[in-house]
Design a protein around this motif. Structure first.
Motif, PDB file in Angstrom:
ATOM      1  N   THR A 190       0.998  -1.271   0.015  1.00 43.15           N
ATOM      2  CA  THR A 190      -0.134   0.156   0.039  1.00 43.15           C
ATOM      3  C   THR A 190       0.898   1.325  -0.047  1.00 43.15           C
ATOM      4  O   THR A 190       0.761   2.252  -0.892  1.00 43.15           O
ATOM      5  N   VAL A 191       1.906   1.243   0.951  1.00 44.14           N
ATOM      6  CA  VAL A 191       2.647   2.487   0.922  1.00 44.14           C
ATOM      7  C   VAL A 191       3.553   2.530  -0.303  1.00 44.14           C
ATOM      8  O   VAL A 191       3.701   3.694  -0.697  1.00 44.14           O
ATOM      9  N   GLY A 192       3.959   1.529  -1.128  1.00 40.01           N
ATOM     10  CA  GLY A 192       4.803   1.604  -2.248  1.00 40.01           C
ATOM     11  C   GLY A 192       3.964   2.309  -3.473  1.00 40.01           C
ATOM     12  O   GLY A 192       4.506   3.080  -3.935  1.00 40.01           O
ATOM     13  N   VAL A 193       2.500   1.772  -3.466  1.00 39.37           N
ATOM     14  CA  VAL A 193       1.710   2.343  -4.414  1.00 39.37           C
ATOM     15  C   VAL A 193       1.535   4.059  -4.097  1.00 39.37           C
ATOM     16  O   VAL A 193       1.636   4.639  -4.998  1.00 39.37           O
ATOM     17  N   VAL A 194       1.365   4.349  -2.842  1.00 41.56           N
ATOM     18  CA  VAL A 194       1.206   5.785  -2.542  1.00 41.56           C
ATOM     19  C   VAL A 194       2.868   6.552  -2.903  1.00 41.56           C
ATOM     20  O   VAL A 194       2.793   7.560  -3.241  1.00 41.56           O
ATOM     21  N   ALA A 195       3.696   5.829  -2.482  1.00 40.49           N
ATOM     22  CA  ALA A 195       5.109   6.591  -2.580  1.00 40.49           C
ATOM     23  C   ALA A 195       5.489   6.816  -3.933  1.00 40.49           C
ATOM     24  O   ALA A 195       6.453   7.590  -4.284  1.00 40.49           O
ATOM     25  N   LEU A 196       5.077   5.922  -4.994  1.00 39.88           N
ATOM     26  CA  LEU A 196       5.584   5.863  -6.453  1.00 39.88           C
ATOM     27  C   LEU A 196       5.461   7.164  -6.953  1.00 39.88           C
ATOM     28  O   LEU A 196       6.405   7.993  -7.378  1.00 39.88           O
ATOM     29  N   PRO A 197       4.012   7.866  -7.169  1.00 37.68           N
ATOM     30  CA  PRO A 197       4.246   9.258  -7.704  1.00 37.68           C
ATOM     31  C   PRO A 197       4.824  10.269  -6.824  1.00 37.68           C
ATOM     32  O   PRO A 197       5.287  11.380  -7.473  1.00 37.68           O
ATOM     33  N   LEU A 198       4.861  10.130  -5.587  1.00 35.77           N
ATOM     34  CA  LEU A 198       5.330  11.142  -4.762  1.00 35.77           C
ATOM     35  C   LEU A 198       6.834  11.238  -4.876  1.00 35.77           C
ATOM     36  O   LEU A 198       7.542  12.331  -4.829  1.00 35.77           O
ATOM     37  N   ALA A 199       7.586   9.949  -4.807  1.00 38.46           N
ATOM     38  CA  ALA A 199       8.949   9.996  -5.178  1.00 38.46           C
ATOM     39  C   ALA A 199       9.385  10.807  -6.538  1.00 38.46           C
ATOM     40  O   ALA A 199      10.328  11.268  -6.799  1.00 38.46           O
ATOM     41  N   LEU A 200       8.620  10.285  -7.524  1.00 43.39           N
ATOM     42  CA  LEU A 200       8.875  10.673  -8.886  1.00 43.39           C
ATOM     43  C   LEU A 200       8.733  12.315  -8.984  1.00 43.39           C
ATOM     44  O   LEU A 200       9.433  13.176  -9.368  1.00 43.39           O
ATOM     45  N   ALA A 201       7.488  12.772  -8.098  1.00 43.56           N
ATOM     46  CA  ALA A 201       7.359  14.461  -8.157  1.00 43.56           C
ATOM     47  C   ALA A 201       8.173  15.177  -7.165  1.00 43.56           C
ATOM     48  O   ALA A 201       8.340  16.187  -7.716  1.00 43.56           O
ATOM     49  N   PHE A 202       8.590  14.706  -6.162  1.00 39.99           N
ATOM     50  CA  PHE A 202       9.602  15.248  -5.541  1.00 39.99           C
ATOM     51  C   PHE A 202      11.039  15.088  -5.837  1.00 39.99           C
ATOM     52  O   PHE A 202      11.634  16.407  -5.873  1.00 39.99           O
ATOM     53  N   GLY A 203      11.291  14.301  -6.721  1.00 37.94           N
ATOM     54  CA  GLY A 203      12.556  14.385  -7.477  1.00 37.94           C
ATOM     55  C   GLY A 203      12.515  15.366  -8.485  1.00 37.94           C
ATOM     56  O   GLY A 203      13.616  16.009  -8.723  1.00 37.94           O
ATOM     57  N   ILE A 204      11.498  15.771  -9.113  1.00 39.26           N
ATOM     58  CA  ILE A 204      11.249  16.501 -10.473  1.00 39.26           C
ATOM     59  C   ILE A 204      11.238  17.869  -9.655  1.00 39.26           C
ATOM     60  O   ILE A 204      11.967  18.716 -10.134  1.00 39.26           O
ATOM     61  N   SER A 205      10.476  18.105  -8.647  1.00 39.82           N
ATOM     62  CA  SER A 205      10.371  19.325  -7.870  1.00 39.82           C
ATOM     63  C   SER A 205      11.938  19.944  -7.148  1.00 39.82           C
ATOM     64  O   SER A 205      11.892  21.004  -7.402  1.00 39.82           O
ATOM     65  N   SER A 206      12.423  18.921  -6.928  1.00 41.86           N
ATOM     66  CA  SER A 206      13.940  19.678  -6.401  1.00 41.86           C
ATOM     67  C   SER A 206      14.678  19.867  -7.415  1.00 41.86           C
ATOM     68  O   SER A 206      15.920  20.423  -7.124  1.00 41.86           O
ATOM     69  N   GLY A 207      14.681  19.581  -8.640  1.00 41.74           N
ATOM     70  CA  GLY A 207      15.316  19.683  -9.682  1.00 41.74           C
ATOM     71  C   GLY A 207      16.493  18.543 -10.075  1.00 41.74           C
ATOM     72  O   GLY A 207      17.218  18.820 -10.995  1.00 41.74           O
ATOM     73  N   VAL A 208      16.529  17.593  -9.341  1.00 37.94           N
ATOM     74  CA  VAL A 208      17.263  16.496  -9.557  1.00 37.94           C
ATOM     75  C   VAL A 208      16.811  15.530 -10.594  1.00 37.94           C
ATOM     76  O   VAL A 208      17.447  14.674 -10.918  1.00 37.94           O
ATOM     77  N   GLY A 209      15.446  15.478 -10.642  1.00 31.08           N
ATOM     78  CA  GLY A 209      14.760  14.412 -11.855  1.00 31.08           C
ATOM     79  C   GLY A 209      14.133  13.490 -10.950  1.00 31.08           C
ATOM     80  O   GLY A 209      14.615  13.269 -10.018  1.00 31.08           O
ATOM     81  N   ALA A 210      13.169  13.021 -12.049  1.00 31.25           N
ATOM     82  CA  ALA A 210      12.320  11.672 -11.518  1.00 31.25           C
ATOM     83  C   ALA A 210      13.276  10.711 -10.965  1.00 31.25           C
ATOM     84  O   ALA A 210      12.814   9.894 -10.031  1.00 31.25           O
ATOM     85  N   ALA A 211      14.174  10.407 -11.820  1.00 35.48           N
ATOM     86  CA  ALA A 211      15.097   9.041 -11.618  1.00 35.48           C
ATOM     87  C   ALA A 211      15.631   9.269 -10.280  1.00 35.48           C
ATOM     88  O   ALA A 211      15.386   8.333  -9.370  1.00 35.48           O
ATOM     89  N   ALA A 212      16.181  10.355  -9.895  1.00 38.62           N
ATOM     90  CA  ALA A 212      16.897  10.410  -8.570  1.00 38.62           C
ATOM     91  C   ALA A 212      15.897  10.182  -7.386  1.00 38.62           C
ATOM     92  O   ALA A 212      16.213   9.944  -6.350  1.00 38.62           O
ATOM     93  N   GLY A 213      14.644  10.933  -7.546  1.00 38.67           N
ATOM     94  CA  GLY A 213      13.700  10.614  -6.796  1.00 38.67           C
ATOM     95  C   GLY A 213      13.351   9.311  -6.466  1.00 38.67           C
ATOM     96  O   GLY A 213      13.142   8.467  -5.302  1.00 38.67           O
ATOM     97  N   LEU A 214      13.271   8.512  -7.475  1.00 38.60           N
ATOM     98  CA  LEU A 214      12.680   7.056  -7.460  1.00 38.60           C
ATOM     99  C   LEU A 214      14.016   6.190  -6.596  1.00 38.60           C
ATOM    100  O   LEU A 214      13.878   5.341  -5.685  1.00 38.60           O
ATOM    101  N   ILE A 215      15.234   6.441  -7.143  1.00 38.61           N
ATOM    102  CA  ILE A 215      16.438   5.965  -6.454  1.00 38.61           C
ATOM    103  C   ILE A 215      16.495   6.169  -5.071  1.00 38.61           C
ATOM    104  O   ILE A 215      16.666   5.289  -4.163  1.00 38.61           O
TER     105      ILE A 215
END
Length: 541
Positions: A31-56
């Motif tokens: 459940t948490v993984g499903v919730v975390a996926l879009p947030l990890a991508l979004a926060f990575g992009i928002s910080s300027g480092v990119g979606a991949a860095a957020g997911l990693i």
């Protein structure tokens, strides 16, 4: 020493509940993984480092923090607050600085945990925390305005200024498709939980929006290419000039990581039946998590309050839930990076916009507004400084303002009272001043107490008895002031008798010379009756 070190390391007891809770932990982790996926991508992009860095970061840092952290149910990864702090650092120093600053911040947080600074977060006042949260929520929303309008964000500008410039210079015909996506995602995130609480609304909304974009061929920006495997670990290059330039940024990130992680763990401890958390071990885990994230090309990580709350509500009882959440995201990296790359950026911006509103509690703000003017000012000032200037400056300023009001309140409760001598009256009693100190004598109250003791309205006084048995707090400045008062009175020929010094105050008074200023060591007396009798003997003599 060895026992303290063992306390900061993983142990078998961390998984004592697993035989009884493994099904709940697995379900909570998914459940948490499903919730975390879009947030990890979004926060990575928002910080300027990119979606991949957020997911990693969500995979690597989340796994390390789950194993080494001090909470059984904490979920760690990229967060909105960290994205807010990291964005200007990326703009100023470039993407190449992220790995080094992440590694440095992780080492600082690790050192904080090893040296036992974990409990320091308990000294941050509640209005400061809530003002900080409100400011972060506002910045997260402002940072999403460019993506919501299908426009590149201006570089090197504060979020408030950048959002205003994007709004005033927007091409609304080009922005319309992205705004449509934002509207779809926001509406679904609000409506889906009302249909069924078990629906992962952010992920479902993003899938629906991506389907609409593909079906209608809307011209909106996408996430773009993502890695289909984890990168090899690499230590970042660190020359002395880079270390000096990034040390301040690393300290700011470390402070934020520590504050946010410990606050999240504290909230989790109140929500979960798994017992208390270890704040020092939590910092050790978060420090190691950021170090690992930096080595793998991620961004700094912290405990995530929203994901931790989802984990607890989903029934998590051990660290296995957070570990499963990381493994699910790892599966996305290896088996679903292609579909994820086609997600519209405006859909992720909508997720963060809705998330920012959910971070704000109207009930909490109402409580603060009813608490008093000092709390309202501390709350408002912290939020305003967070939005306009800097997050760490906001916390420091908020703590200073709260401390000022707290000290002023203590000082107002401090008093010096002239008391009457016990009856019957004896000749010479009018030459004895009996003064009682109440409350606290410290740097905020020392001058006022000094003025009250050295009273020009009673020039005939030849003996002063200072009662200290009711004094609750005494600091070095207060003790020094008392020493000066004693020396001044003795120099004027006025005998000073100190009555009822508490044991915890005696060493301080001795060290600053207050006891030495007395005319005779017998002028330090425990009993009031003895002090008055001694004073009367001086007057008669």
């Amino acid at each position: 020493m060895l026992a303290d070190a063992r306390r900061l390391l993983p142990r078998r007891a961390d998984y004592a509940e697993l035989p009884r809770s493994w099904r709940q932990d697995l379900l909570a982790g998914v459940t948490v993984g499903v919730v975390a996926l879009p947030l990890a991508l979004a926060f990575g992009i928002s910080s300027g480092v990119g979606a991949a860095a957020g997911l990693i970061t969500a995979v690597i840092a989340g796994l390390v923090a789950a194993v080494f952290g001090g909470s059984h149910v904490q979920v760690s990864g990229p967060t909105g607050a960290m994205a807010v702090v990291l964005a200007p650092i990326v703009a100023s120093y470039g993407l190449g600085s992220v790995a080094l600053v992440t590694l440095l911040a992780g080492l600082i947080v690790l050192a904080m945990g090893v040296t036992g600074l974990g409990r320091a977060v308990t000294f941050i006042p509640w209005p400061v925390i809530e003002g900080f949260t409100l400011g972060i929520a506002a910045i997260i929303f402002l940072q999403q305005v460019p993506a919501a309008l299908n426009t590149a964000a201006p570089t090197g500008q504060p979020p408030l200024v950048a959002a205003w410039r994007v709004l005033t210079g927007a091409n609304w015909s080009e922005a319309l498709p992205a705004l449509l996506v934002v509207g779809i995602v926001a509406a679904l995130m609000v409506l889906l939980p009302r249909l069924h609480r078990g629906i992962p609304e952010s992920l479902a909304a993003i899938i629906a929006a991506a389907g609409v974009v593909a079906a209608l061929g809307l011209p909106v920006a996408r996430i773009g290419e993502l890695p289909d495997h984890l990168p090899a670990p690499v230590l970042p290059h660190a020359d002395p000039a880079a270390l000096r330039a990034l040390l301040g940024a690393a300290l700011a990130i470390a402070a934020l990581a520590a504050i946010e992680s410990l606050l999240s763990a504290r909230v989790a401890a109140t929500m979960s039946p798994t017992g208390p958390y270890d704040p020092d071990r939590e910092l050790v885990g978060q420090g190691l998590a950021s170090v690992a994230s930096g080595v793998f090309g991620g961004m700094p990580a912290t405990g995530a309050i929203a994901r931790t709350a989802v984990n607890v509500r989903s029934g998590a009882r051990t660290r296995v839930a957070a570990i499963v959440h990381c493994l699910l995201l790892l599966a996305v990296v290896y088996f679903a990076s292609g579909p994820v790359a086609s997600i519209p950026l405006s859909a992720l911006s909508a997720v963060l916009m809705v998330t920012s509103f959910r971070m704000i509690s109207g009930r909490t703000i109402a409580k603060i507004l009813r608490a008093g003017r000092s709390d309202v000012l501390t709350f408002a000032l912290t939020a305003a400084v967070t939005i306009v200037f800097d997050l760490i400056d906001a916390v420091v300023i908020g703590i200073v303002v709260a401390a000022f009001y707290a000290l002023r309140a203590v000082a107002r409760r401090s008093s010096v009272t002239r008391e009457k001598l016990p009856v019957p009256y004896q000749p010479g009693d009018e030459r004895i001043a009996l003064l009682r100190l109440d409350g606290a004598m410290f740097f905020g109250a020392a001058e006022r107490i000094s003025s009250a003791i050295v009273d020009a309205d009673h020039p005939e006084v030849s003996v002063v008895i200072i009662r200290m048995s009711q004094l609750g707090m005494l600091d070095a400045t207060g003790a020094h002031t008392l020493a000066q008062i004693t020396a001044e009175l003795e120099a004027r020929g006025i005998t000073v008798i100190i009555k009822g010094v508490q044991p915890e105050h005696l060493n301080l008074l001795t060290n600053v010379g207050a006891i030495e200023s007395l005319r005779h060591e017998n002028h330090l007396i425990d009993s009031l009756d003895e002090a008055i009798a001694h004073a009367r003997s001086h007057v008669r003599g």
